[in-house]
Design a protein around this motif. Structure first.
Motif, mmCIF file in Angstrom:
data_model
loop_
_atom_site.group_PDB
_atom_site.id
_atom_site.type_symbol
_atom_site.label_atom_id
_atom_site.label_comp_id
_atom_site.label_asym_id
_atom_site.label_seq_id
_atom_site.Cartn_x
_atom_site.Cartn_y
_atom_site.Cartn_z
ATOM 1 N N LEU A 151 43.007 -20.511 42.052
ATOM 2 C CA LEU A 151 43.163 -21.283 43.282
ATOM 3 C C LEU A 151 43.601 -20.393 44.444
ATOM 4 O O LEU A 151 43.199 -20.615 45.578
ATOM 5 C CB LEU A 151 44.158 -22.415 43.066
ATOM 6 N N SER A 152 44.401 -19.392 44.152
ATOM 7 C CA SER A 152 44.798 -18.448 45.192
ATOM 8 C C SER A 152 43.584 -17.695 45.725
ATOM 9 O O SER A 152 43.425 -17.520 46.934
ATOM 10 C CB SER A 152 45.829 -17.473 44.630
ATOM 11 N N LYS A 153 42.719 -17.281 44.816
ATOM 12 C CA LYS A 153 41.492 -16.577 45.216
ATOM 13 C C LYS A 153 40.591 -17.505 46.023
ATOM 14 O O LYS A 153 40.022 -17.104 47.047
ATOM 15 C CB LYS A 153 40.767 -16.069 43.974
ATOM 16 N N LEU A 154 40.468 -18.753 45.581
ATOM 17 C CA LEU A 154 39.653 -19.735 46.284
ATOM 18 C C LEU A 154 40.187 -19.983 47.690
ATOM 19 O O LEU A 154 39.417 -20.046 48.657
ATOM 20 C CB LEU A 154 39.632 -21.042 45.486
ATOM 21 N N THR A 155 41.493 -20.094 47.821
ATOM 22 C CA THR A 155 42.106 -20.302 49.134
ATOM 23 C C THR A 155 41.844 -19.114 50.053
ATOM 24 O O THR A 155 41.573 -19.291 51.243
ATOM 25 C CB THR A 155 43.622 -20.532 48.977
ATOM 26 N N ALA A 156 41.917 -17.912 49.511
ATOM 27 C CA ALA A 156 41.624 -16.716 50.316
ATOM 28 C C ALA A 156 40.177 -16.737 50.791
ATOM 29 O O ALA A 156 39.884 -16.390 51.949
ATOM 30 C CB ALA A 156 41.908 -15.464 49.497
ATOM 31 N N GLU A 157 39.267 -17.150 49.926
ATOM 32 C CA GLU A 157 37.847 -17.241 50.315
ATOM 33 C C GLU A 157 37.654 -18.281 51.413
ATOM 34 O O GLU A 157 36.891 -18.069 52.347
ATOM 35 C CB GLU A 157 36.974 -17.585 49.101
ATOM 36 N N TYR A 158 38.351 -19.416 51.293
ATOM 37 C CA TYR A 158 38.267 -20.432 52.343
ATOM 38 C C TYR A 158 38.714 -19.849 53.680
ATOM 39 O O TYR A 158 38.123 -20.118 54.719
ATOM 40 C CB TYR A 158 39.156 -21.636 52.018
ATOM 41 N N GLY A 159 39.765 -19.055 53.645
ATOM 42 C CA GLY A 159 40.255 -18.433 54.869
ATOM 43 C C GLY A 159 39.230 -17.500 55.492
ATOM 44 O O GLY A 159 39.027 -17.497 56.704
ATOM 45 N N LYS A 160 38.553 -16.711 54.661
ATOM 46 C CA LYS A 160 37.531 -15.785 55.179
ATOM 47 C C LYS A 160 36.356 -16.552 55.774
ATOM 48 O O LYS A 160 35.855 -16.210 56.845
ATOM 49 C CB LYS A 160 37.042 -14.868 54.061
ATOM 50 N N GLY A 197 28.073 -27.459 67.844
ATOM 51 C CA GLY A 197 28.768 -28.645 67.347
ATOM 52 C C GLY A 197 28.820 -28.676 65.832
ATOM 53 O O GLY A 197 29.840 -29.050 65.235
ATOM 54 N N GLU A 198 27.734 -28.276 65.182
ATOM 55 C CA GLU A 198 27.703 -28.244 63.724
ATOM 56 C C GLU A 198 28.684 -27.209 63.166
ATOM 57 O O GLU A 198 29.341 -27.439 62.153
ATOM 58 C CB GLU A 198 26.283 -27.946 63.229
ATOM 59 N N VAL A 199 28.763 -26.066 63.853
ATOM 60 C CA VAL A 199 29.703 -25.027 63.409
ATOM 61 C C VAL A 199 31.138 -25.531 63.538
ATOM 62 O O VAL A 199 31.961 -25.344 62.647
ATOM 63 C CB VAL A 199 29.487 -23.708 64.189
ATOM 64 N N ARG A 200 31.442 -26.190 64.668
ATOM 65 C CA ARG A 200 32.788 -26.744 64.846
ATOM 66 C C ARG A 200 33.101 -27.787 63.765
ATOM 67 O O ARG A 200 34.204 -27.817 63.220
ATOM 68 C CB ARG A 200 32.926 -27.371 66.234
ATOM 69 N N ALA A 201 32.124 -28.597 63.444
ATOM 70 C CA ALA A 201 32.323 -29.615 62.400
ATOM 71 C C ALA A 201 32.547 -28.946 61.043
ATOM 72 O O ALA A 201 33.395 -29.384 60.257
ATOM 73 C CB ALA A 201 31.123 -30.555 62.340
ATOM 74 N N ALA A 202 31.804 -27.868 60.769
ATOM 75 C CA ALA A 202 31.975 -27.151 59.499
ATOM 76 C C ALA A 202 33.362 -26.531 59.408
ATOM 77 O O ALA A 202 33.987 -26.534 58.340
ATOM 78 C CB ALA A 202 30.898 -26.074 59.352
ATOM 79 N N VAL A 203 33.858 -25.999 60.521
ATOM 80 C CA VAL A 203 35.201 -25.411 60.538
ATOM 81 C C VAL A 203 36.249 -26.486 60.232
ATOM 82 O O VAL A 203 37.153 -26.273 59.417
ATOM 83 C CB VAL A 203 35.491 -24.738 61.902
ATOM 84 N N SER A 204 36.117 -27.656 60.842
ATOM 85 C CA SER A 204 37.113 -28.704 60.584
ATOM 86 C C SER A 204 36.996 -29.239 59.160
ATOM 87 O O SER A 204 38.010 -29.521 58.515
ATOM 88 C CB SER A 204 37.002 -29.825 61.614
ATOM 89 N N ASP A 205 35.761 -29.351 58.635
ATOM 90 C CA ASP A 205 35.592 -29.786 57.244
ATOM 91 C C ASP A 205 36.221 -28.785 56.279
ATOM 92 O O ASP A 205 36.859 -29.166 55.294
ATOM 93 C CB ASP A 205 34.108 -29.961 56.899
ATOM 94 N N LEU A 206 36.028 -27.508 56.556
ATOM 95 C CA LEU A 206 36.598 -26.468 55.709
ATOM 96 C C LEU A 206 38.122 -26.507 55.741
ATOM 97 O O LEU A 206 38.775 -26.386 54.703
ATOM 98 C CB LEU A 206 36.098 -25.086 56.148
ATOM 99 N N ALA A 207 38.696 -26.712 56.901
ATOM 100 C CA ALA A 207 40.156 -26.804 57.011
ATOM 101 C C ALA A 207 40.675 -28.008 56.230
ATOM 102 O O ALA A 207 41.696 -27.916 55.532
ATOM 103 C CB ALA A 207 40.575 -26.896 58.477
ATOM 104 N N ALA A 208 39.969 -29.134 56.313
ATOM 105 C CA ALA A 208 40.387 -30.327 55.571
ATOM 106 C C ALA A 208 40.286 -30.087 54.068
ATOM 107 O O ALA A 208 41.170 -30.481 53.298
ATOM 108 C CB ALA A 208 39.535 -31.526 55.976
ATOM 109 N N LEU A 209 39.225 -29.417 53.626
ATOM 110 C CA LEU A 209 39.054 -29.123 52.204
ATOM 111 C C LEU A 209 40.153 -28.190 51.708
ATOM 112 O O LEU A 209 40.728 -28.395 50.640
ATOM 113 C CB LEU A 209 37.680 -28.493 51.953
ATOM 114 N N LYS A 210 40.457 -27.172 52.492
ATOM 115 C CA LYS A 210 41.512 -26.230 52.125
ATOM 116 C C LYS A 210 42.854 -26.952 52.006
ATOM 117 O O LYS A 210 43.607 -26.757 51.046
ATOM 118 C CB LYS A 210 41.600 -25.121 53.171
ATOM 119 N N PHE A 211 43.146 -27.841 52.954
ATOM 120 C CA PHE A 211 44.395 -28.607 52.909
ATOM 121 C C PHE A 211 44.448 -29.486 51.668
ATOM 122 O O PHE A 211 45.468 -29.557 50.992
ATOM 123 C CB PHE A 211 44.532 -29.457 54.179
ATOM 124 N N GLU A 212 43.342 -30.145 51.347
ATOM 125 C CA GLU A 212 43.301 -31.027 50.174
ATOM 126 C C GLU A 212 43.522 -30.250 48.881
ATOM 127 O O GLU A 212 44.269 -30.682 48.002
ATOM 128 C CB GLU A 212 41.949 -31.744 50.124
#
Length: 132
Positions: free
Chosen positions: A67-76, A100-115
């Motif tokens: 999970l630590s490795k996965l979180t680091a990948e999400y950050g990259k 707009g799609e890139v911005r949406a992907a960034v917010s989706d990724l942040a939400a996934l990382k938080f979850e």
């Protein structure tokens, strides 16, 4: 007339059950110290040191490392998406839909990382055990 003792008045009674082996160990210790059961328990309580022991199984260590490795990948990935979005916004890209799609992907990724981090925190909190 009632006998008076030179001890503090004790109002609370504590009871417990023991197996035959535990009781044999208990009475053996009493004989060694030549004190009453009550006094032995009082001294044991006053002088006891209780240390919590956190037990984490090897499987969970591997899970936490993954999970630590996965979180680091999400950050990259998030960093790369932010750079793309910034570039598209700075140069007033002819592709506003892409920005707009890139911005949406960034917010989706942040939400996934938080979850994921929230679920990891819940899992880690549930695997701790304490021993007296």
């Amino acid at each position: 007339m009632r006998k008076k003792y030179n001890t503090p008045h004790r109002r609370h009674v504590v009871k417990t059950r023991m197996t035959d082996e535990e009781y044999a160990d208990f009475t053996g210790r009493l004989a060694a110290y030549e004190i009453s059961q009550s006094e032995f328990i009082r001294q044991a309580i006053r002088k006891a040191t209780i240390r919590p022991i956190v037990t984490v199984s090897p499987v969970n260590d591997g899970l936490l490392a993954a999970l630590s490795k996965l979180t680091a990948e999400y950050g990259k990935i998030g960093g790369n998406l932010n750079q793309i979005a910034r570039t598209l916004n700075e140069w007033h890209s002819p592709y506003p839909q892409l920005a707009g799609e890139v911005r949406a992907a960034v917010s989706d990724l942040a939400a996934l990382k938080f979850e994921v981090l929230q679920k990891v925190g819940d899992a880690v909190g549930n695997i701790q055990t304490y021993q007296l």
